[in-house]
Design a protein around this motif. Sequence first.
Motif, PDB file in Angstrom:
ATOM      1  N   GLN A 196       0.676  55.454  37.032  1.00  0.00           N
ATOM      2  CA  GLN A 196       0.263  55.711  35.656  1.00  0.00           C
ATOM      3  C   GLN A 196      -0.558  56.993  35.538  1.00  0.00           C
ATOM      4  N   ILE A 197      -1.292  57.339  36.596  1.00  0.00           N
ATOM      5  CA  ILE A 197      -2.059  58.582  36.642  1.00  0.00           C
ATOM      6  C   ILE A 197      -1.560  59.345  37.856  1.00  0.00           C
ATOM      7  N   ARG A 198      -1.040  60.560  37.610  1.00  0.00           N
ATOM      8  CA  ARG A 198      -0.446  61.347  38.677  1.00  0.00           C
ATOM      9  C   ARG A 198      -1.120  62.712  38.770  1.00  0.00           C
ATOM     10  N   LEU A 199      -1.630  63.005  39.956  1.00  0.00           N
ATOM     11  CA  LEU A 199      -2.262  64.293  40.237  1.00  0.00           C
ATOM     12  C   LEU A 199      -1.421  65.041  41.256  1.00  0.00           C
ATOM     13  N   ALA A 200      -1.457  66.361  41.194  1.00  0.00           N
ATOM     14  CA  ALA A 200      -0.805  67.201  42.198  1.00  0.00           C
ATOM     15  C   ALA A 200      -1.629  68.467  42.351  1.00  0.00           C
ATOM     16  N   MET A 201      -1.887  68.840  43.618  1.00  0.00           N
ATOM     17  CA  MET A 201      -2.680  70.034  43.905  1.00  0.00           C
ATOM     18  C   MET A 201      -2.609  70.330  45.393  1.00  0.00           C
ATOM     19  N   ALA A 202      -3.054  71.509  45.777  1.00  0.00           N
ATOM     20  CA  ALA A 202      -3.178  71.857  47.191  1.00  0.00           C
ATOM     21  C   ALA A 202      -4.373  71.108  47.786  1.00  0.00           C
ATOM     22  N   GLY A 203      -4.317  70.857  49.081  1.00  0.00           N
ATOM     23  CA  GLY A 203      -5.395  70.150  49.758  1.00  0.00           C
ATOM     24  C   GLY A 203      -6.730  70.853  49.629  1.00  0.00           C
ATOM     25  N   ASP A 204      -6.741  72.182  49.772  1.00  0.00           N
ATOM     26  CA  ASP A 204      -7.995  72.931  49.640  1.00  0.00           C
ATOM     27  C   ASP A 204      -8.595  72.763  48.246  1.00  0.00           C
ATOM     28  N   ASP A 205      -7.743  72.680  47.226  1.00  0.00           N
ATOM     29  CA  ASP A 205      -8.245  72.501  45.860  1.00  0.00           C
ATOM     30  C   ASP A 205      -8.843  71.114  45.677  1.00  0.00           C
ATOM     31  N   LEU A 206      -8.233  70.092  46.270  1.00  0.00           N
ATOM     32  CA  LEU A 206      -8.804  68.741  46.206  1.00  0.00           C
ATOM     33  C   LEU A 206     -10.192  68.724  46.832  1.00  0.00           C
ATOM     34  N   VAL A 207     -10.310  69.293  48.025  1.00  0.00           N
ATOM     35  CA  VAL A 207     -11.605  69.320  48.716  1.00  0.00           C
ATOM     36  C   VAL A 207     -12.621  70.100  47.892  1.00  0.00           C
ATOM     37  N   LEU A 254     -12.651  70.644  44.607  1.00  0.00           N
ATOM     38  CA  LEU A 254     -12.994  69.882  43.399  1.00  0.00           C
ATOM     39  C   LEU A 254     -14.040  68.820  43.701  1.00  0.00           C
ATOM     40  N   VAL A 255     -13.805  68.063  44.757  1.00  0.00           N
ATOM     41  CA  VAL A 255     -14.706  66.965  45.097  1.00  0.00           C
ATOM     42  C   VAL A 255     -16.073  67.492  45.528  1.00  0.00           C
TER      43      VAL A 255
END
Length: 124
Positions: free
Chosen positions: A79-90, A92-93
């Motif tokens: 229902q909730i779908r995210l997509a991004m590069a791994g470096d961007d996830l790290v 962001l967090v």
Amino acid sequence: MATMEECRRALGKLSDNMQGAEGEVRAAAALDRSVSCHITDLDVTFIGRLTGGRIEVDDTLPGPPPDSVRGDPHRERAQIRLAMAGDDLVALVNGELNFATAWGSGRVRLEASLLDLFRLRKLL
């Protein structure tokens, strides 16, 4: 490039941050929704659920998120779908990348119902 383990830890940290939130953010995190997070540069997808103010990762699959998980018709597209590069996830967090800026520039993709997007905006 972030590793799969670094991405898994980042999702865990995001989950911890959401559970410790208060007020409107805590209310937004209290949704009960299926979630997928496709790490584009690693071409893996974390599949799980946003529930009880946490993200519970149930599985990691190769490639982009499927319409149904491993052919199981009872587990439809998240229902909730995210997509991004791994470096961007790290980033962001860790607070090094602003979600709105990353989303607006196309570095992060978020797909959800209009109602869920409205609720999630408090988290972002």
